[in-house]
Design a protein around this motif. Structure first.
Motif, PDB file in Angstrom:
ATOM      1  N   GLY A  48       0.782  -1.228   0.000  1.00 30.36           N
ATOM      2  CA  GLY A  48       0.000   0.000   0.000  1.00 30.36           C
ATOM      3  C   GLY A  48       0.813   1.276   0.000  1.00 30.36           C
ATOM      4  N   ARG A  49       2.104   1.193  -0.348  1.00 28.70           N
ATOM      5  CA  ARG A  49       2.982   2.354  -0.201  1.00 28.70           C
ATOM      6  C   ARG A  49       3.758   2.701  -1.464  1.00 28.70           C
ATOM      7  N   VAL A  50       3.339   2.192  -2.622  1.00 27.50           N
ATOM      8  CA  VAL A  50       4.105   2.395  -3.850  1.00 27.50           C
ATOM      9  C   VAL A  50       3.255   3.110  -4.909  1.00 27.50           C
ATOM     10  N   TYR A  51       3.855   4.119  -5.542  1.00 28.54           N
ATOM     11  CA  TYR A  51       3.260   4.764  -6.712  1.00 28.54           C
ATOM     12  C   TYR A  51       4.022   4.305  -7.954  1.00 28.54           C
ATOM     13  N   THR A  52       3.296   3.934  -8.998  1.00 27.83           N
ATOM     14  CA  THR A  52       3.902   3.697 -10.308  1.00 27.83           C
ATOM     15  C   THR A  52       3.438   4.816 -11.245  1.00 27.83           C
ATOM     16  N   LEU A  53       3.976   4.843 -12.452  1.00 30.58           N
ATOM     17  CA  LEU A  53       3.517   5.833 -13.416  1.00 30.58           C
ATOM     18  C   LEU A  53       2.019   5.669 -13.675  1.00 30.58           C
ATOM     19  N   GLU A  54       1.572   4.415 -13.730  1.00 28.47           N
ATOM     20  CA  GLU A  54       0.160   4.149 -14.009  1.00 28.47           C
ATOM     21  C   GLU A  54      -0.735   4.652 -12.882  1.00 28.47           C
ATOM     22  N   THR A  55      -0.364   4.376 -11.624  1.00 28.41           N
ATOM     23  CA  THR A  55      -1.207   4.851 -10.525  1.00 28.41           C
ATOM     24  C   THR A  55      -1.103   6.366 -10.376  1.00 28.41           C
ATOM     25  N   ALA A  56       0.054   6.925 -10.718  1.00 25.62           N
ATOM     26  CA  ALA A  56       0.180   8.385 -10.708  1.00 25.62           C
ATOM     27  C   ALA A  56      -0.826   9.002 -11.672  1.00 25.62           C
ATOM     28  N   MET A  57      -0.969   8.405 -12.846  1.00 27.67           N
ATOM     29  CA  MET A  57      -1.915   8.915 -13.824  1.00 27.67           C
ATOM     30  C   MET A  57      -3.355   8.733 -13.358  1.00 27.67           C
ATOM     31  N   LEU A  58      -3.650   7.613 -12.717  1.00 24.73           N
ATOM     32  CA  LEU A  58      -4.995   7.398 -12.173  1.00 24.73           C
ATOM     33  C   LEU A  58      -5.323   8.432 -11.101  1.00 24.73           C
ATOM     34  N   ILE A  59      -4.349   8.742 -10.267  1.00 25.63           N
ATOM     35  CA  ILE A  59      -4.547   9.764  -9.226  1.00 25.63           C
ATOM     36  C   ILE A  59      -4.778  11.127  -9.868  1.00 25.63           C
ATOM     37  N   LEU A  60      -4.003  11.440 -10.892  1.00 23.07           N
ATOM     38  CA  LEU A  60      -4.143  12.733 -11.561  1.00 23.07           C
ATOM     39  C   LEU A  60      -5.499  12.855 -12.254  1.00 23.07           C
ATOM     40  N   ILE A  61      -5.970  11.777 -12.863  1.00 25.76           N
ATOM     41  CA  ILE A  61      -7.300  11.791 -13.472  1.00 25.76           C
ATOM     42  C   ILE A  61      -8.357  12.059 -12.404  1.00 25.76           C
ATOM     43  N   GLU A  62      -8.209  11.394 -11.265  1.00 31.84           N
ATOM     44  CA  GLU A  62      -9.161  11.569 -10.166  1.00 31.84           C
ATOM     45  C   GLU A  62      -9.166  13.000  -9.639  1.00 31.84           C
ATOM     46  N   LYS A  63      -7.977  13.593  -9.528  1.00 31.59           N
ATOM     47  CA  LYS A  63      -7.839  14.925  -8.922  1.00 31.59           C
ATOM     48  C   LYS A  63      -8.089  16.056  -9.911  1.00 31.59           C
ATOM     49  N   LEU A  64      -7.620  15.894 -11.144  1.00 31.07           N
ATOM     50  CA  LEU A  64      -7.624  17.008 -12.098  1.00 31.07           C
ATOM     51  C   LEU A  64      -8.583  16.822 -13.264  1.00 31.07           C
ATOM     52  N   GLY A  65      -9.138  15.643 -13.401  1.00 31.64           N
ATOM     53  CA  GLY A  65     -10.065  15.386 -14.494  1.00 31.64           C
ATOM     54  C   GLY A  65      -9.372  14.774 -15.696  1.00 31.64           C
ATOM     55  N   PHE A  66     -10.093  13.886 -16.386  1.00 26.74           N
ATOM     56  CA  PHE A  66      -9.505  13.171 -17.516  1.00 26.74           C
ATOM     57  C   PHE A  66      -9.114  14.098 -18.656  1.00 26.74           C
ATOM     58  N   ASP A  67      -9.976  15.037 -19.008  1.00 21.95           N
ATOM     59  CA  ASP A  67      -9.712  15.888 -20.175  1.00 21.95           C
ATOM     60  C   ASP A  67      -8.390  16.633 -20.034  1.00 21.95           C
ATOM     61  N   PHE A  68      -8.142  17.162 -18.847  1.00 20.95           N
ATOM     62  CA  PHE A  68      -6.890  17.900 -18.630  1.00 20.95           C
ATOM     63  C   PHE A  68      -5.684  16.971 -18.729  1.00 20.95           C
ATOM     64  N   VAL A  69      -5.746  15.845 -18.036  1.00 20.92           N
ATOM     65  CA  VAL A  69      -4.612  14.918 -18.036  1.00 20.92           C
ATOM     66  C   VAL A  69      -4.381  14.371 -19.437  1.00 20.92           C
ATOM     67  N   ASN A  70      -5.444  14.030 -20.124  1.00 27.76           N
ATOM     68  CA  ASN A  70      -5.325  13.500 -21.484  1.00 27.76           C
ATOM     69  C   ASN A  70      -4.625  14.501 -22.399  1.00 27.76           C
ATOM     70  N   GLN A  71      -4.992  15.755 -22.313  1.00 24.37           N
ATOM     71  CA  GLN A  71      -4.372  16.765 -23.164  1.00 24.37           C
ATOM     72  C   GLN A  71      -2.901  16.948 -22.815  1.00 24.37           C
ATOM     73  N   GLN A  72      -2.579  16.895 -21.535  1.00 23.53           N
ATOM     74  CA  GLN A  72      -1.179  17.008 -21.124  1.00 23.53           C
ATOM     75  C   GLN A  72      -0.350  15.860 -21.689  1.00 23.53           C
ATOM     76  N   VAL A  73      -0.918  14.677 -21.672  1.00 25.59           N
ATOM     77  CA  VAL A  73      -0.198  13.508 -22.198  1.00 25.59           C
ATOM     78  C   VAL A  73      -0.076  13.596 -23.716  1.00 25.59           C
ATOM     79  N   ILE A  74      -1.133  14.033 -24.392  1.00 20.88           N
ATOM     80  CA  ILE A  74      -1.076  14.202 -25.846  1.00 20.88           C
ATOM     81  C   ILE A  74       0.042  15.167 -26.229  1.00 20.88           C
TER      82      ILE A  74
END
Length: 208
Positions: A133-159
């Motif tokens: 329960g104490r590890v962040y990966t790139l994938e979970t970081a992205m899931l957290i960012l989607i949860e906090k900032l919204g998919f549209d914003f994160v998706n555009q940043q990744v694009i």
């Protein structure tokens, strides 16, 4: 919160200009530690892998707010055992043991093979259990960012990113939906479930 971080996840997040937002999302903006080797290597790697000035600036700001881990505090016998395990190199071993010695800390790493070896090597069970329960990966970081900032914003940043990553290619894009992104990210980290922080964000396979 103390977060020990490795090179890969930091550069990938910076390349999406999501490094600082991720630190803010997990409440760790000023409590982040890197190894001495990483402190020397990350700026050089950033210049090679990040083409955008904004991404390099995020990485610079991040590094200015990190601290350096003290190698003298680590047990060399356990460190040697970690290094001898396939897919765990010296840098990752150092991060794992440092976090293991700090029960309130977390680890941020982009190396899933390392985590898989940690989780599936019987001789390392005690260390793996200590990191549940104490590890962040790139994938979970992205899931957290989607949860906090919204998919549209994160998706555009990744694009718009300036860094190469196969998982991000598959999960995000102009024709991708939030459901697709979450399923894709979850599929890449589900086998590591016991180790992962914020595991409630990981979608279970539909057949379960």
């Amino acid at each position: 919160m103390i977060v020990f971080a490795d090179n890969d996840i930091l550069i990938k997040l910076a390349g999406c200009e999501l490094l600082i937002p991720f630190c803010e999302a997990i409440g760790a903006s000023t409590d982040i530690f890197v190894t001495e080797a990483a402190r020397r290597a990350i700026p050089k790697q950033g210049k090679k892998k990040l083409a955008e000035a904004e991404s390099l600036e995020q990485l610079k700001v991040f590094m200015e707010n990190t601290k350096t881990m003290q190698q003298a505090l680590l047990q060399t016998d356990i460190l040697d055992q970690l290094v001898e395990t396939p897919n765990i190199d010296g840098g990752e071993a150092f991060l794992i043991l440092a976090a293991y010695n700090e029960p309130n800390s977390k680890v941020a790493t982009g190396d899933r093979r390392c985590l898989s070896s940690l989780l599936n090597t019987p001789a390392l069970n005690n260390i793996a259990n200590g990191l549940f329960g104490r590890v962040y990966t790139l994938e979970t970081a992205m899931l957290i960012l989607i949860e906090k900032l919204g998919f549209d914003f994160v998706n555009q940043q990744v694009i718009n990113r300036c860094v190469v990553d196969g998982t991000l290619n598959l999960a995000f894009g102009s024709s991708r939906s939030m459901e697709h992104a979450k399923k894709c990210l979850s599929s890449y980290c589900s086998e590591l479930f016991p180790l992962l922080s914020d595991s409630h964000l990981i979608l279970k396979p539909s057949y379960q």
